[in-house]
Design a protein around this motif. Structure first.
Motif, PDB file in Angstrom:
ATOM      1  N   ASN A  26      62.775  59.399  78.797  1.00 53.19           N
ATOM      2  CA  ASN A  26      63.243  58.018  78.675  1.00 53.19           C
ATOM      3  C   ASN A  26      64.762  57.932  78.819  1.00 53.19           C
ATOM      4  O   ASN A  26      65.478  58.898  78.549  1.00 53.19           O
ATOM      5  CB  ASN A  26      62.870  57.434  77.310  1.00 53.19           C
ATOM      6  N   ALA A  27      65.235  56.752  79.205  1.00 51.81           N
ATOM      7  CA  ALA A  27      66.675  56.468  79.194  1.00 51.81           C
ATOM      8  C   ALA A  27      67.048  55.903  77.827  1.00 51.81           C
ATOM      9  O   ALA A  27      66.248  55.233  77.176  1.00 51.81           O
ATOM     10  CB  ALA A  27      67.031  55.485  80.296  1.00 51.81           C
ATOM     11  N   PHE A  28      68.287  56.182  77.370  1.00 54.49           N
ATOM     12  CA  PHE A  28      68.751  55.716  76.065  1.00 54.49           C
ATOM     13  C   PHE A  28      69.950  54.786  76.232  1.00 54.49           C
ATOM     14  O   PHE A  28      70.867  55.071  77.006  1.00 54.49           O
ATOM     15  CB  PHE A  28      69.160  56.896  75.186  1.00 54.49           C
ATOM     16  N   ALA A  29      69.957  53.706  75.441  1.00 56.22           N
ATOM     17  CA  ALA A  29      71.104  52.797  75.419  1.00 56.22           C
ATOM     18  C   ALA A  29      72.086  53.183  74.328  1.00 56.22           C
ATOM     19  O   ALA A  29      73.218  52.702  74.300  1.00 56.22           O
ATOM     20  CB  ALA A  29      70.633  51.366  75.212  1.00 56.22           C
ATOM     21  N   SER A  30      71.646  54.050  73.407  1.00 59.53           N
ATOM     22  CA  SER A  30      72.513  54.533  72.331  1.00 59.53           C
ATOM     23  C   SER A  30      72.055  55.931  71.923  1.00 59.53           C
ATOM     24  O   SER A  30      70.914  56.332  72.200  1.00 59.53           O
ATOM     25  CB  SER A  30      72.473  53.588  71.128  1.00 59.53           C
ATOM     26  N   VAL A  31      72.928  56.648  71.263  1.00 58.77           N
ATOM     27  CA  VAL A  31      72.608  57.969  70.717  1.00 58.77           C
ATOM     28  C   VAL A  31      72.638  57.858  69.199  1.00 58.77           C
ATOM     29  O   VAL A  31      73.545  57.248  68.630  1.00 58.77           O
ATOM     30  CB  VAL A  31      73.612  59.035  71.194  1.00 58.77           C
ATOM     31  N   LYS A  32      71.632  58.428  68.550  1.00 54.20           N
ATOM     32  CA  LYS A  32      71.522  58.370  67.096  1.00 54.20           C
ATOM     33  C   LYS A  32      71.844  59.741  66.501  1.00 54.20           C
ATOM     34  O   LYS A  32      71.355  60.763  66.988  1.00 54.20           O
ATOM     35  CB  LYS A  32      70.099  57.960  66.674  1.00 54.20           C
ATOM     36  N   LEU A  33      72.661  59.729  65.442  1.00 52.40           N
ATOM     37  CA  LEU A  33      73.027  60.963  64.758  1.00 52.40           C
ATOM     38  C   LEU A  33      72.762  60.821  63.264  1.00 52.40           C
ATOM     39  O   LEU A  33      73.010  59.763  62.675  1.00 52.40           O
ATOM     40  CB  LEU A  33      74.504  61.311  64.967  1.00 52.40           C
ATOM     41  N   HIS A  34      72.256  61.894  62.654  1.00 53.18           N
ATOM     42  CA  HIS A  34      72.119  61.927  61.203  1.00 53.18           C
ATOM     43  C   HIS A  34      73.498  62.112  60.563  1.00 53.18           C
ATOM     44  O   HIS A  34      74.298  62.935  61.018  1.00 53.18           O
ATOM     45  CB  HIS A  34      71.238  63.095  60.769  1.00 53.18           C
ATOM     46  N   ILE A  35      73.780  61.356  59.510  1.00 50.55           N
ATOM     47  CA  ILE A  35      74.989  61.574  58.705  1.00 50.55           C
ATOM     48  C   ILE A  35      74.521  61.838  57.266  1.00 50.55           C
ATOM     49  O   ILE A  35      74.597  60.984  56.392  1.00 50.55           O
ATOM     50  CB  ILE A  35      75.988  60.404  58.819  1.00 50.55           C
ATOM     51  N   TYR A  36      74.057  63.075  57.072  1.00 49.49           N
ATOM     52  CA  TYR A  36      73.457  63.458  55.798  1.00 49.49           C
ATOM     53  C   TYR A  36      74.441  63.390  54.635  1.00 49.49           C
ATOM     54  O   TYR A  36      74.026  63.298  53.477  1.00 49.49           O
ATOM     55  CB  TYR A  36      72.886  64.869  55.900  1.00 49.49           C
ATOM     56  N   ALA A  37      75.741  63.428  54.923  1.00 51.31           N
ATOM     57  CA  ALA A  37      76.731  63.372  53.842  1.00 51.31           C
ATOM     58  C   ALA A  37      76.609  62.083  53.030  1.00 51.31           C
ATOM     59  O   ALA A  37      77.002  62.036  51.856  1.00 51.31           O
ATOM     60  CB  ALA A  37      78.146  63.506  54.409  1.00 51.31           C
ATOM     61  N   ASN A  38      76.060  61.035  53.623  1.00 54.17           N
ATOM     62  CA  ASN A  38      75.903  59.773  52.903  1.00 54.17           C
ATOM     63  C   ASN A  38      74.765  59.808  51.891  1.00 54.17           C
ATOM     64  O   ASN A  38      74.612  58.877  51.098  1.00 54.17           O
ATOM     65  CB  ASN A  38      75.684  58.612  53.881  1.00 54.17           C
ATOM     66  N   ALA A  39      73.967  60.868  51.906  1.00 54.13           N
ATOM     67  CA  ALA A  39      72.918  61.009  50.896  1.00 54.13           C
ATOM     68  C   ALA A  39      73.508  61.250  49.512  1.00 54.13           C
ATOM     69  O   ALA A  39      72.819  61.101  48.496  1.00 54.13           O
ATOM     70  CB  ALA A  39      71.980  62.153  51.263  1.00 54.13           C
ATOM     71  N   TYR A  40      74.808  61.582  49.455  1.00 50.59           N
ATOM     72  CA  TYR A  40      75.474  61.875  48.184  1.00 50.59           C
ATOM     73  C   TYR A  40      76.237  60.670  47.638  1.00 50.59           C
ATOM     74  O   TYR A  40      76.883  60.770  46.600  1.00 50.59           O
ATOM     75  CB  TYR A  40      76.433  63.056  48.365  1.00 50.59           C
ATOM     76  N   ARG A  41      76.140  59.537  48.326  1.00 52.07           N
ATOM     77  CA  ARG A  41      76.910  58.364  47.913  1.00 52.07           C
ATOM     78  C   ARG A  41      76.257  57.692  46.705  1.00 52.07           C
ATOM     79  O   ARG A  41      75.090  57.960  46.375  1.00 52.07           O
ATOM     80  CB  ARG A  41      77.023  57.374  49.066  1.00 52.07           C
ATOM     81  N   GLU A  42      77.002  56.805  46.059  1.00 49.16           N
ATOM     82  CA  GLU A  42      76.457  56.051  44.942  1.00 49.16           C
ATOM     83  C   GLU A  42      75.325  55.151  45.439  1.00 49.16           C
ATOM     84  O   GLU A  42      75.443  54.483  46.456  1.00 49.16           O
ATOM     85  CB  GLU A  42      77.550  55.197  44.298  1.00 49.16           C
ATOM     86  N   GLY A  43      74.215  55.175  44.731  1.00 53.36           N
ATOM     87  CA  GLY A  43      73.062  54.392  45.130  1.00 53.36           C
ATOM     88  C   GLY A  43      71.997  55.193  45.842  1.00 53.36           C
ATOM     89  O   GLY A  43      70.868  54.730  46.008  1.00 53.36           O
ATOM     90  N   ALA A  44      72.342  56.405  46.277  1.00 50.81           N
ATOM     91  CA  ALA A  44      71.378  57.283  46.935  1.00 50.81           C
ATOM     92  C   ALA A  44      70.885  58.327  45.935  1.00 50.81           C
ATOM     93  O   ALA A  44      71.496  58.550  44.888  1.00 50.81           O
ATOM     94  CB  ALA A  44      72.008  57.959  48.140  1.00 50.81           C
ATOM     95  N   THR A  45      69.782  58.975  46.268  1.00 49.33           N
ATOM     96  CA  THR A  45      69.213  60.003  45.400  1.00 49.33           C
ATOM     97  C   THR A  45      69.097  61.293  46.183  1.00 49.33           C
ATOM     98  O   THR A  45      68.284  61.415  47.094  1.00 49.33           O
ATOM     99  CB  THR A  45      67.822  59.584  44.885  1.00 49.33           C
ATOM    100  N   VAL A  46      69.931  62.268  45.842  1.00 50.12           N
ATOM    101  CA  VAL A  46      69.946  63.520  46.589  1.00 50.12           C
ATOM    102  C   VAL A  46      69.169  64.625  45.894  1.00 50.12           C
ATOM    103  O   VAL A  46      68.789  65.610  46.515  1.00 50.12           O
ATOM    104  CB  VAL A  46      71.409  63.955  46.861  1.00 50.12           C
TER     105      VAL A  46
END
Length: 325
Positions: A26-46
């Motif tokens: 398939n062709a892509f209009a955007s590329v998606k990347l994981h930013i796992y560092a945000n799993a440690y932010r307030e409101g998340a459960t790591v």
């Protein structure tokens, strides 16, 4: 990746260039990347509730990733933070990326570390930098798999990449990392460490101002053990070498020049990354943890299974191989 560590603020400042080739149909209009560092932010459960007291010995602490800029092939873009857990970086492209086409994404960002005994965080003994950088989402059925980070298990699936990583850190720190150390240069009170890793699914680093290092050959592989409290460090190194040799013989050849085991503060028994593993300090079962994490070098590291949907292929086989050893 070119990064600098600030021990006062427990933060990484990073410039990253990712070259991505579309190997889907398939062709892509955007590329998606994981930013796992945000799993440690307030409101998340790591971590699950049963591990919170162990993971946060000094009370709950938070971390996150924040971006200064994102560009595609040299042109700034209007990136977005998406996902149920704010853990997806969506990078729009100026034109569709057709099968076989290549795109270059440049990012500058800062990662603030939580005070946590986990994959990404700092303690009194070590700074663990696992899953700190944006990594391209794996493709499943010709689309980006945007499965969120979960607090239980290993929620990571990634394709192989070639890594070139430079880290600037105070001279008091010793750095262990995936891949091979090319050189260390010194300037003022800082050292610059340069690593390369070819055909790896991920890249991790550990920094410590308390590390001592032991090294031994296992076949053609240099095995490193970084430790600070292990009372039988020679025995732990011997275990890593013996396990590597056993799995070389019974599974298949380990493909990397180096294998590194790091003693760290960790709320679980251990954690695997390509060519580098974490082993919990003070463990009553150093041997079992080292063997188990070494088995992970093949399952998931070399085989590259889907750890979310087919977890038995890494945890199940790694535990079976530990018992077999």
């Amino acid at each position: 990746i070119v990064a600098s560590y600030d021990p006062t603020n427990h933060a990484l400042s990073v410039t990253q260039v990712t070259e991505y080739t579309n190997r889907c149909d398939n062709a892509f209009a955007s590329v998606k990347l994981h930013i796992y560092a945000n799993a440690y932010r307030e409101g998340a459960t790591v971590v699950p509730n049963t591990y919170r007291a162990t993971a946060y010995p000094n009370g709950t602490s938070y971390g996150e990733i924040s971006f200064d800029s994102v560009s595609v092939d040299g042109a700034a873009c209007a990136y977005r933070i998406e996902g149920d857990n704010c853990d997806i970086l969506s990078v729009p492209l100026a034109k569709e990326l057709f099968p076989g086409d290549k795109v270059c994404i440049e990012m500058t960002y800062n990662v603030t570390l939580a005070n946590i005994k986990h994959r990404l965080g700092y303690t009194d003994n070590a700074v663990v930098c696992g899953n700190f950088f944006p990594i391209v989402c794996n493709t499943v059925d010709n689309d980006f798999d945007q499965t969120s980070y979960c607090a239980v298990g290993d929620p990571f699936v990634s394709a192989c990449a070639n890594f070139d990583v430079t880290l600037r850190a105070p001279q008091t720190y010793t750095v262990a990392a995936s891949g091979t150390l090319d050189y260390v240069t010194s300037e003022s009170d800082y050292d610059t460490w340069h690593f390369q890793g070819k055909a790896m699914r991920d890249f991790a680093m550990v920094l410590s101002d308390k590390y001592k290092k032991l090294t031994k050959k296992a076949g053609n592989t240099q095995v490193n053990y970084f430790y600070y409290a292990d009372e039988d460090a020679e025995g732990s190194l011997a275990t890593a070498c013996a396990a590597l040799e056993y799995f070389n013989k019974n599974i298949g050849a380990y493909p990397y020049e180096q294998y590194t085991v790091c003693e760290t503060d960790f709320c679980y028994g251990g954690m695997e990354y390509p060519a580098l593993v974490l082993v919990a300090s003070g463990s009553k079962a150093y041997t079992e943890a080292i063997v188990h994490e070494t088995a992970h070098q093949w399952f998931y590291g070399v085989v590259g299974n889907d750890q979310i949907r087919n977890a038995w292929m890494d945890e199940g086989l790694a535990e079976f191989l530990t018992c077999l050893y």
